[in-house]
Design an enzyme around this catalytic site. Structure first.
Site, PDB file in Angstrom:
ATOM      1  N   SER A 108     -20.820  46.131  63.944  1.00 32.17           N
ATOM      2  CA  SER A 108     -19.954  47.063  63.219  1.00 32.17           C
ATOM      3  C   SER A 108     -19.529  46.492  61.869  1.00 32.17           C
ATOM      4  O   SER A 108     -19.293  45.284  61.730  1.00 32.17           O
ATOM      5  CB  SER A 108     -18.707  47.340  64.062  1.00 32.17           C
ATOM      6  OG  SER A 108     -17.704  47.949  63.284  1.00 32.17           O
ATOM      7  N   TYR A 131     -20.081  51.944  56.857  1.00 32.27           N
ATOM      8  CA  TYR A 131     -19.584  53.208  56.334  1.00 32.27           C
ATOM      9  C   TYR A 131     -19.865  53.216  54.838  1.00 32.27           C
ATOM     10  O   TYR A 131     -20.154  52.178  54.239  1.00 32.27           O
ATOM     11  CB  TYR A 131     -18.077  53.335  56.583  1.00 32.27           C
ATOM     12  CG  TYR A 131     -17.713  53.400  58.047  1.00 32.27           C
ATOM     13  CD1 TYR A 131     -17.822  54.588  58.753  1.00 32.27           C
ATOM     14  CD2 TYR A 131     -17.259  52.273  58.719  1.00 32.27           C
ATOM     15  CE1 TYR A 131     -17.484  54.656  60.101  1.00 32.27           C
ATOM     16  CE2 TYR A 131     -16.910  52.335  60.062  1.00 32.27           C
ATOM     17  CZ  TYR A 131     -17.033  53.526  60.746  1.00 32.27           C
ATOM     18  OH  TYR A 131     -16.696  53.583  62.073  1.00 32.27           O
ATOM     19  N   THR A 157     -22.781  55.373  59.317  1.00 31.80           N
ATOM     20  CA  THR A 157     -22.005  56.281  60.169  1.00 31.80           C
ATOM     21  C   THR A 157     -21.356  57.343  59.290  1.00 31.80           C
ATOM     22  O   THR A 157     -20.640  57.010  58.340  1.00 31.80           O
ATOM     23  CB  THR A 157     -20.940  55.484  60.953  1.00 31.80           C
ATOM     24  OG1 THR A 157     -21.620  54.526  61.773  1.00 31.80           O
ATOM     25  CG2 THR A 157     -20.107  56.402  61.831  1.00 31.80           C
ATOM     26  N   LYS A 231     -25.844  57.897  61.734  1.00 31.44           N
ATOM     27  CA  LYS A 231     -25.144  57.978  63.018  1.00 31.44           C
ATOM     28  C   LYS A 231     -24.013  58.992  62.926  1.00 31.44           C
ATOM     29  O   LYS A 231     -23.203  58.939  61.992  1.00 31.44           O
ATOM     30  CB  LYS A 231     -24.577  56.610  63.386  1.00 31.44           C
ATOM     31  CG  LYS A 231     -23.727  56.587  64.656  1.00 31.44           C
ATOM     32  CD  LYS A 231     -23.437  55.148  65.067  1.00 31.44           C
ATOM     33  CE  LYS A 231     -22.612  55.058  66.332  1.00 31.44           C
ATOM     34  NZ  LYS A 231     -21.190  55.316  66.133  1.00 31.44           N
ATOM     35  N   HIS A 255     -19.165  59.711  68.104  1.00 30.18           N
ATOM     36  CA  HIS A 255     -18.332  58.504  67.983  1.00 30.18           C
ATOM     37  C   HIS A 255     -17.585  58.250  69.291  1.00 30.18           C
ATOM     38  O   HIS A 255     -16.448  57.772  69.320  1.00 30.18           O
ATOM     39  CB  HIS A 255     -17.322  58.694  66.835  1.00 30.18           C
ATOM     40  CG  HIS A 255     -17.092  57.475  65.975  1.00 30.18           C
ATOM     41  ND1 HIS A 255     -17.584  57.336  64.713  1.00 30.18           N
ATOM     42  CD2 HIS A 255     -16.382  56.338  66.205  1.00 30.18           C
ATOM     43  CE1 HIS A 255     -17.185  56.184  64.194  1.00 30.18           C
ATOM     44  NE2 HIS A 255     -16.458  55.553  65.095  1.00 30.18           N
TER      45      HIS A 255
HETATM   46  C1  FNR Z   1     -16.555  52.688  68.340  1.00 31.62           C
HETATM   47  N1  FNR Z   1     -17.598  53.291  67.642  1.00 31.62           N
HETATM   48  C2  FNR Z   1     -17.900  52.865  66.379  1.00 31.62           C
HETATM   49  N2  FNR Z   1     -18.951  53.442  65.699  1.00 31.62           N
HETATM   50  C3  FNR Z   1     -19.271  53.026  64.472  1.00 31.62           C
HETATM   51  O1  FNR Z   1     -20.216  53.551  63.892  1.00 31.62           O
HETATM   52  N3  FNR Z   1     -18.578  52.001  63.881  1.00 31.62           N
HETATM   53  C4  FNR Z   1     -17.532  51.380  64.487  1.00 31.62           C
HETATM   54  O2  FNR Z   1     -16.935  50.462  63.937  1.00 31.62           O
HETATM   55  C5  FNR Z   1     -17.160  51.846  65.771  1.00 31.62           C
HETATM   56  N4  FNR Z   1     -16.081  51.292  66.407  1.00 31.62           N
HETATM   57  C6  FNR Z   1     -15.779  51.699  67.695  1.00 31.62           C
HETATM   58  C7  FNR Z   1     -14.701  51.100  68.341  1.00 31.62           C
HETATM   59  C8  FNR Z   1     -14.432  51.465  69.653  1.00 31.62           C
HETATM   60  C9  FNR Z   1     -13.269  50.831  70.345  1.00 31.62           C
HETATM   61  C10 FNR Z   1     -15.243  52.414  70.329  1.00 31.62           C
HETATM   62  C11 FNR Z   1     -14.991  52.783  71.776  1.00 31.62           C
HETATM   63  C12 FNR Z   1     -16.272  53.020  69.661  1.00 31.62           C
HETATM   64  C13 FNR Z   1     -18.418  54.319  68.297  1.00 31.62           C
HETATM   65  C14 FNR Z   1     -19.590  53.683  69.047  1.00 31.62           C
HETATM   66  O3  FNR Z   1     -20.522  53.133  68.165  1.00 31.62           O
HETATM   67  C15 FNR Z   1     -20.331  54.728  69.912  1.00 31.62           C
HETATM   68  O4  FNR Z   1     -20.693  55.821  69.132  1.00 31.62           O
HETATM   69  C16 FNR Z   1     -19.521  55.207  71.110  1.00 31.62           C
HETATM   70  O5  FNR Z   1     -18.727  54.179  71.644  1.00 31.62           O
HETATM   71  C17 FNR Z   1     -20.463  55.737  72.188  1.00 31.62           C
HETATM   72  O6  FNR Z   1     -19.770  56.277  73.252  1.00 31.62           O
HETATM   73  P1  FNR Z   1     -19.463  55.473  74.620  1.00 31.62           P
HETATM   74  O7  FNR Z   1     -20.707  54.747  75.036  1.00 31.62           O
HETATM   75  O8  FNR Z   1     -18.318  54.551  74.312  1.00 31.62           O
HETATM   76  O9  FNR Z   1     -19.070  56.575  75.562  1.00 31.62           O
END
Ligand code: FNR
Length: 362
Positions: A108, A131, A157, A231, A255
């Site tokens: 990330s 981002y 993203t 994404k 997300h």
């Molecule tokens: C995320 N996700 C996320 N996505 C992204 O593009 N950049 C990020 O920094 C983050 N940070 C993040 C923090 C936390 C705590 C969570 C739970 C999620 C989203 C992540 O990449 C992904 O899309 C989802 O977590 C997928 O869903 P599930 O597997 O958690 O149900």
């Protein structure tokens, strides 16, 4: 490691017990009333498998080639912010664990450890998620920083122009602790906001001044030293615009239900996106994957691979690198068992006619 849980559900339960309430709210919760968070999971259960028996399964494998990577299985650790909040070893532990499972992860932009350290901990850390960083010049500088560190592709993203309203975090009073920061963005200029005039909305002002539009994405795809995977795509029309802009892949995602509550579930959105993209670039999916059978379901609806977010967080919170590795092993084993029971020897055998589901293709 006999003390580790035996199922992903048990990992989730144990994680909610070991994390402090505010950290649990940040990692485990979703936006608003958590409708999309719940829908991601329950819509996956609406995809039913049509097993075919007595097939020749010799030579069965879950391997694939994806965006220049040879992968032993299609289960990728999703980009997730601030993993040192879950375990002191943070993203480095995740990288070591996915590599131990012959897998891959995306780091990330809000990672809490330096990209060089994470890659050194596990070469399975191949993608950097970012981002839009305020303007073209700074965003491209970040892309070059990731390329120089050794990443093989970038995830841009696009579904979080502003934060979602996360009731759980507000109630629990979550705020990143002192000293925690997105260290890989150090030294990049901060996005500049124009001064607000009376009556102007700060939210729309932010979007207008520092967030990209499609022409910016096309520019980045053209200029970037690495392929760009988009994404957060949920509609066929956005997927097509992404392909036209030059994206090397599309990730169908909301997300993890953390941004727009009420958004369509990822699995319901997947068939329409796959139909629109029509093989031009790989389509991946995330959101609600909690079992190997969920991976099978997503692949049957046209995803080439899936990303998992919270299950990685659960594993890290409960058992550090061992926990993450075990979570991935459980998912891999379950996928292989599902394939064997459904009569599929390879991922290419997991075709649309292996399932029934209520989601249209458009
Ligand atoms: C995320 N996700 C996320 N996505 C992204 O593009 N950049 C990020 O920094 C983050 N940070 C993040 C923090 C936390 C705590 C969570 C739970 C999620 C989203 C992540 O990449 C992904 O899309 C989802 O977590 C997928 O869903 P599930 O597997 O958690 O149900």
């Amino acid at each position: 490691m006999s003390e580790l849980p035996g199922t992903l559900a048990e990992y989730a339960q144990r994680a909610s017990e070991v994390l402090s309430p505010d950290t649990a709210a940040y990692f485990l919760g979703g936006a608003g009333a958590e409708v999309t968070l719940a829908q991601n999971r329950c819509d996956l259960d609406r995809v039913s498998i049509l097993p075919q028996h007595l097939r020749d399964l010799r030579g069965g494998t879950t391997s694939l080639d994806l965006i220049g990577q040879r992968m032993a299985h299609p289960i990728i650790a999703a980009p997730m912010a601030f993993q040192t909040l879950l375990h002191p070893d943070g993203e480095c532990a995740t990288a070591a664990a996915v590599t131990a499972q012959q897998g891959h992860m995306a780091l990330s932009a809000q990672a809490s450890q330096p990209m060089a350290d994470v890659i050194a901990s596990g070469p399975g850390c191949v993608w950097f998620q970012m981002y839009w960083h305020g303007n073209r010049e700074t965003t491209l500088a970040l892309a070059h920083r990731a390329a120089a560190a050794g990443f093989k592709a970038l995830i841009l993203t696009v579904d979080a122009p502003v934060n979602g309203v996360r009731d759980g975090e507000i109630a629990a009073g979550f705020s990143p602790p002192e000293g925690l920061g997105a260290v890989n963005l150090n030294g990049l200029p901060h996005p500049q906001f124009a001064p607000l005039h009376e009556g102007e909305s700060a939210i729309f002002d932010r979007i207008a001044h520092v967030l990209p539009r499609w022409d910016d994405v096309a520019w980045l795809c053209d200029q970037s030293p690495l392929p760009i995977i988009l994404k957060g795509i949920l509609t066929p029309s956005d997927a097509l615009r992404g392909v036209e802009a030059g994206a090397a892949g599309i990730i169908v995602s909301n997300h993890g239900g953390r941004v727009l509550d009420g958004a369509v579930s990822s699995i319901a959105a997947l068939p329409g996106v796959v139909a629109a993209v029509d093989g031009a670039v790989p389509v991946l999916m995330d959101g609600g994957i909690r079992r190997g059978v969920d991976v099978f379901r997503a692949l049957a609806l046209g995803a080439q691979a899936v990303l998992v977010g919270r299950p990685i967080a659960h594993g890290l919170a409960v058992g550090g690198a061992h926990g993450v590795s075990h979570v991935l092993r459980l998912l891999r084993d379950e996928l292989e068992i599902t394939m064997a029971l459904a009569g599929c020897a390879t991922l290419a055998d997991i075709t649309a006619d292996r399932v029934t589901h209520p989601f249209g293709a458009a």
